[in-house]
Design a protein around this motif. Structure first.
Motif, PDB file in Angstrom:
ATOM      1  N   UNK A 171       4.242  36.326  13.686  1.00 43.24           N
ATOM      2  CA  UNK A 171       3.605  35.519  14.742  1.00 43.24           C
ATOM      3  C   UNK A 171       4.634  34.841  15.630  1.00 43.24           C
ATOM      4  N   UNK A 172       5.652  34.211  15.023  1.00 41.98           N
ATOM      5  CA  UNK A 172       6.643  33.493  15.826  1.00 41.98           C
ATOM      6  C   UNK A 172       7.466  34.449  16.673  1.00 41.98           C
ATOM      7  N   UNK A 173       7.793  35.612  16.111  1.00 41.43           N
ATOM      8  CA  UNK A 173       8.539  36.603  16.887  1.00 41.43           C
ATOM      9  C   UNK A 173       7.714  37.088  18.070  1.00 41.43           C
ATOM     10  N   UNK A 174       6.421  37.321  17.844  1.00 39.07           N
ATOM     11  CA  UNK A 174       5.551  37.758  18.931  1.00 39.07           C
ATOM     12  C   UNK A 174       5.389  36.658  19.977  1.00 39.07           C
ATOM     13  N   UNK A 175       5.338  35.404  19.527  1.00 36.74           N
ATOM     14  CA  UNK A 175       5.252  34.295  20.475  1.00 36.74           C
ATOM     15  C   UNK A 175       6.494  34.250  21.353  1.00 36.74           C
ATOM     16  N   UNK A 176       7.669  34.417  20.744  1.00 35.89           N
ATOM     17  CA  UNK A 176       8.891  34.457  21.534  1.00 35.89           C
ATOM     18  C   UNK A 176       8.900  35.604  22.514  1.00 35.89           C
ATOM     19  N   UNK A 177       8.403  36.771  22.078  1.00 32.39           N
ATOM     20  CA  UNK A 177       8.342  37.925  22.972  1.00 32.39           C
ATOM     21  C   UNK A 177       7.420  37.653  24.156  1.00 32.39           C
ATOM     22  N   UNK A 178       6.305  36.965  23.903  1.00 28.62           N
ATOM     23  CA  UNK A 178       5.372  36.675  24.996  1.00 28.62           C
ATOM     24  C   UNK A 178       5.982  35.692  25.998  1.00 28.62           C
ATOM     25  N   UNK A 179       6.784  34.742  25.523  1.00 22.94           N
ATOM     26  CA  UNK A 179       7.445  33.816  26.435  1.00 22.94           C
ATOM     27  C   UNK A 179       8.451  34.553  27.317  1.00 22.94           C
ATOM     28  N   UNK A 180       9.172  35.503  26.722  1.00 27.60           N
ATOM     29  CA  UNK A 180      10.111  36.307  27.507  1.00 27.60           C
ATOM     30  C   UNK A 180       9.353  37.190  28.494  1.00 27.60           C
ATOM     31  N   UNK A 181       8.224  37.749  28.046  1.00 24.49           N
ATOM     32  CA  UNK A 181       7.424  38.570  28.947  1.00 24.49           C
ATOM     33  C   UNK A 181       6.880  37.762  30.108  1.00 24.49           C
ATOM     34  N   UNK A 182       6.524  36.496  29.856  1.00 22.61           N
ATOM     35  CA  UNK A 182       6.072  35.640  30.948  1.00 22.61           C
ATOM     36  C   UNK A 182       7.142  35.468  32.006  1.00 22.61           C
ATOM     37  N   UNK A 183       8.395  35.302  31.554  1.00 23.65           N
ATOM     38  CA  UNK A 183       9.513  35.195  32.500  1.00 23.65           C
ATOM     39  C   UNK A 183       9.647  36.479  33.308  1.00 23.65           C
ATOM     40  N   UNK A 184       9.557  37.637  32.619  1.00 25.34           N
ATOM     41  CA  UNK A 184       9.730  38.913  33.301  1.00 25.34           C
ATOM     42  C   UNK A 184       8.634  39.167  34.329  1.00 25.34           C
ATOM     43  N   UNK A 185       7.389  38.884  33.940  1.00 27.66           N
ATOM     44  CA  UNK A 185       6.265  39.161  34.839  1.00 27.66           C
ATOM     45  C   UNK A 185       6.299  38.243  36.062  1.00 27.66           C
ATOM     46  N   UNK A 186       6.500  36.946  35.838  1.00 25.31           N
ATOM     47  CA  UNK A 186       6.581  36.040  36.989  1.00 25.31           C
ATOM     48  C   UNK A 186       7.841  36.307  37.799  1.00 25.31           C
ATOM     49  N   UNK A 187       8.924  36.719  37.127  1.00 24.07           N
ATOM     50  CA  UNK A 187      10.133  37.088  37.856  1.00 24.07           C
ATOM     51  C   UNK A 187       9.898  38.265  38.769  1.00 24.07           C
ATOM     52  N   UNK A 188       9.131  39.253  38.279  1.00 33.77           N
ATOM     53  CA  UNK A 188       8.777  40.390  39.128  1.00 33.77           C
ATOM     54  C   UNK A 188       7.982  39.939  40.342  1.00 33.77           C
ATOM     55  N   UNK A 189       7.034  39.030  40.119  1.00 32.57           N
ATOM     56  CA  UNK A 189       6.200  38.555  41.223  1.00 32.57           C
ATOM     57  C   UNK A 189       7.043  37.858  42.291  1.00 32.57           C
ATOM     58  N   UNK A 190       7.862  36.921  41.875  1.00 30.94           N
ATOM     59  CA  UNK A 190       8.610  36.151  42.863  1.00 30.94           C
ATOM     60  C   UNK A 190       9.748  36.961  43.482  1.00 30.94           C
ATOM     61  N   UNK A 191      10.225  37.985  42.765  1.00 31.52           N
ATOM     62  CA  UNK A 191      11.163  38.910  43.400  1.00 31.52           C
ATOM     63  C   UNK A 191      10.459  39.680  44.510  1.00 31.52           C
ATOM     64  N   UNK A 192       9.241  40.162  44.217  1.00 33.09           N
ATOM     65  CA  UNK A 192       8.467  40.832  45.251  1.00 33.09           C
ATOM     66  C   UNK A 192       8.161  39.919  46.433  1.00 33.09           C
ATOM     67  N   UNK A 193       7.876  38.653  46.156  1.00 32.96           N
ATOM     68  CA  UNK A 193       7.578  37.717  47.244  1.00 32.96           C
ATOM     69  C   UNK A 193       8.819  37.406  48.071  1.00 32.96           C
ATOM     70  N   UNK A 194      10.009  37.510  47.454  1.00 34.91           N
ATOM     71  CA  UNK A 194      11.245  37.294  48.208  1.00 34.91           C
ATOM     72  C   UNK A 194      11.464  38.386  49.248  1.00 34.91           C
ATOM     73  N   UNK A 195      10.795  39.532  49.064  1.00 36.53           N
ATOM     74  CA  UNK A 195      10.913  40.629  50.025  1.00 36.53           C
ATOM     75  C   UNK A 195      10.011  40.460  51.236  1.00 36.53           C
TER      76      UNK A 195
END
Length: 294
Positions: A171-195
């Motif tokens: 559970x804790x490992x999956x929670x950490x993975x989801x936090x990293x995934x949140x960074x990646x997904x929002x990072x993708x969004x704001x990278x796209x918005x920077x364009x």
């Protein structure tokens, strides 16, 4: 004429809210996929579908929560409802392709790479379809190098999510993975918005000034958010999803029945998508009685 673009109209409120909803969707989706892959009693299609829908809704909701903070100072922003809803369907459908691929074929290098590329392209397609739903007194221009970077981030994030879904049980490992995934997904969004750049048709019609898209987006966001809450309830009341790896390593009731002739204990794996051990035992008892009478 170039418009003045502001992606943070409400400061840190929309980025933080977008990140949290992305983490929620990722966490629910990952736990559902893990449940289907690592517990042979699970009804796999149900858990995979719930996981894919959770991730898709999380990504889509993240995008449009972030877009609440987007404005062009010289023009009112509206959204095409049809394209906005279609982008949600695209997000769920394409994420589902990747989720079902790894759910049934495993995390082999070929399957993982293909599913990651397809899912990442689907996430990017959802983002740019949502951007295509924008309506304003002008049109959006993109820096293609930054767009390409956002697509790469989406593919890497999707591949990492699918790998985590079939490789991480705790559970804790999956929670950490989801936090990293949140960074990646929002990072993708704001990278796209920077364009994004906006070219305005004219600046003489002042009726376009100073409007907010929240009057449309907030009602549309209610449905996916309610779904994520309900998915969270399902996860919370499923013991294996909460307890994690230790409980999953226990032999199943069928395995115990094959090695001992005792009554099977009620399994803690009872859930929405699978019968309880007691129900399985009752069914087997009825089958034996029917065979005896025959």
């Amino acid at each position: 004429m170039q418009g003045t673009v502001d992606g943070f109209r409400y400061g840190a409120v929309t980025p933080v809210a977008a990140y949290l909803i992305a983490c929620l969707g990722s966490a629910l989706g990952l736990r559902c996929i893990v449940r289907s892959v690592h517990n042979e009693q699970s009804w796999r299609p149900g858990w995979l579908a719930l996981g894919a829908t959770s991730i898709g809704c999380g990504i889509w909701t993240m995008h449009f929560i972030a877009m609440i903070g987007f404005r062009v100072e010289e023009s009112r922003i509206r959204y095409d409802v049809g394209l906005t809803v279609l982008s949600l369907a695209v997000a769920i459908a394409v994420v589902g392709v990747g989720v079902f691929a790894v759910g049934y074929r495993g995390a082999g290098a070929g399957t993982l790479a293909t599913a990651g590329v397809v899912t990442g392209l689907g996430v990017a397609a959802m983002h740019y379809m949502g951007m295509a739903a924008l309506r304003m007194n002008g049109y959006v221009q993109y820096d293609m190098v930054t767009v390409a970077l956002s697509v790469v981030i989406a593919i890497v994030a999707a591949t990492a999510a699918l790998w985590a879904a079939v490789s991480i049980r705790g559970f804790l490992a999956a929670l950490g993975a989801s936090l990293i995934m949140g960074v990646a997904v929002t990072g993708m969004h704001y990278t796209g918005m920077a364009a994004v750049g906006v070219h305005l048709h004219n600046t003489t019609d002042r009726s376009y000034v100073g409007d907010s898209p929240t009057s449309l987006l907030l009602p549309l966001l209610i449905g996916p958010i309610i779904f994520l809450i309900l998915a969270g309830v399902v996860v919370m009341f499923d013991p294996l999803l909460v307890l994690g790896d230790g409980d999953w390593s226990r032999p199943t009731p069928r395995q115990r029945a094959g090695t001992a002739r005792t009554e099977p204990a009620v399994s803690r794996s009872d859930s929405l998508f699978e019968p309880s051990a007691a129900a399985n035992h009752a069914r087997r008892t009825r089958d034996r009685r029917g065979a005896g009478r025959a």
